[in-house]
Design a protein around this motif. Structure first.
Motif, PDB file in Angstrom:
ATOM      1  N   ALA A   1      -2.403   1.438  -6.892  1.00 51.02           N
ATOM      2  CA  ALA A   1      -3.293   1.752  -5.556  1.00 51.02           C
ATOM      3  C   ALA A   1      -4.925   1.333  -5.713  1.00 51.02           C
ATOM      4  O   ALA A   1      -5.342   0.898  -4.660  1.00 51.02           O
TER       5      ALA A   1
ATOM      6  N   ALA B   1       2.410   1.590  -3.374  1.00 48.21           N
ATOM      7  CA  ALA B   1       1.552   2.123  -4.310  1.00 48.21           C
ATOM      8  C   ALA B   1       1.011   3.709  -4.354  1.00 48.21           C
ATOM      9  O   ALA B   1       0.550   4.200  -5.370  1.00 48.21           O
ATOM     10  N   ARG B   2       0.891   4.036  -3.009  1.00 43.07           N
ATOM     11  CA  ARG B   2       0.280   5.607  -3.098  1.00 43.07           C
ATOM     12  C   ARG B   2       1.642   6.496  -3.448  1.00 43.07           C
ATOM     13  O   ARG B   2       1.288   7.656  -3.455  1.00 43.07           O
TER      14      ARG B   2
ATOM     15  N   LYS C   1      -9.738   5.333  -3.197  1.00 40.02           N
ATOM     16  CA  LYS C   1     -10.343   4.304  -1.988  1.00 40.02           C
ATOM     17  C   LYS C   1     -11.807   4.114  -1.707  1.00 40.02           C
ATOM     18  O   LYS C   1     -12.262   3.010  -1.656  1.00 40.02           O
TER      19      LYS C   1
ATOM     20  N   GLN D   1       0.932   3.796 -11.066  1.00 42.03           N
ATOM     21  CA  GLN D   1       1.001   3.977  -9.241  1.00 42.03           C
ATOM     22  C   GLN D   1      -0.485   3.951  -9.070  1.00 42.03           C
ATOM     23  O   GLN D   1      -1.106   3.384  -8.200  1.00 42.03           O
TER      24      GLN D   1
ATOM     25  N   ASP E   1       0.589  -1.294  -0.062  1.00 38.06           N
ATOM     26  CA  ASP E   1      -0.027  -0.009   0.023  1.00 38.06           C
ATOM     27  C   ASP E   1       1.082   1.196  -0.101  1.00 38.06           C
ATOM     28  O   ASP E   1       0.787   2.163  -0.695  1.00 38.06           O
TER      29      ASP E   1
ATOM     30  N   LEU F   1      -6.266   9.730  -4.177  1.00 36.04           N
ATOM     31  CA  LEU F   1      -6.107   8.519  -3.725  1.00 36.04           C
ATOM     32  C   LEU F   1      -7.201   8.207  -2.752  1.00 36.04           C
ATOM     33  O   LEU F   1      -7.911   7.059  -2.766  1.00 36.04           O
TER      34      LEU F   1
END
Length: 170
Positions: free
Chosen positions: A142, A41-42, A54, A138, A38, A50
């Motif tokens: 994410a 990925a961020r 999510k 990326q 995680d 982001l």
């Protein structure tokens, strides 16, 4: 004169369900690897975008635990309540979001709902218009990671409502 309670006055809530499984404690190496994944990925992604991604994936996957966490994190980061509320109806509320955010939301939906088929070329192309290749990679990472978190949360039936912003992120 008899007073009547307001028709929308709070009543006793339903009981909170316990988690089915404390998977993070039972599979700590997997949990730690997910936290590292995680974090990787961020990198390079706008934190507001982001959180929108999510939240949207978590709405689609019905992950109450992740919805609780990411709505609270978004609010703590300065996101508006209005944009969070409208996210589930973003197609009718596009004027709340930038073109880049809309491209990310469309891509999130396409990656999340793979049972509808492949990620459509037009959705991918629109995202590629708004994100440099490295940033797009990326973003895809994410989206994939939040979908994995959602699957842990939904399957283990993790209980929402106890997360405090600034806690463990995912």
């Amino acid at each position: 004169m008899t007073t009547h309670p307001h028709p929308h006055a709070p009543t006793e809530n339903a009981p909170e369900h316990p988690a089915r499984l404390q998977w993070a404690q039972l599979a700590p190496d997997v949990y730690k690897a997910m936290v590292r994944l995680d974090a990787a990925a961020r990198k390079g992604l706008d934190p507001t975008l982001l959180e929108l991604v999510k939240i949207r994936a978590s709405q689609i996957n019905h992950c109450a635990f992740c919805l609780d966490m990411h709505a609270k994190d978004a609010l703590a980061a300065g996101e508006s309540v209005e944009r969070i509320i409208q996210l589930d109806a973003w197609e009718e509320s596009q004027h709340f979001y930038t073109e880049k955010e809309l491209a990310a939301i469309r891509l999130t939906e396409a990656v999340t709902v793979l049972t509808d088929g492949f990620v459509p070329d037009e959705v991918y192309a629109k995202a590629a218009e708004h994100f440099e290749e490295a940033e797009l990679a990326q973003l895809i990472a994410a989206i994939t990671v939040i979908n994995a978190w959602n699957r842990f949360g939904v399957t283990a039936r993790l209980t929402p409502g106890h997360y405090t912003p600034g806690g463990i992120k995912h």
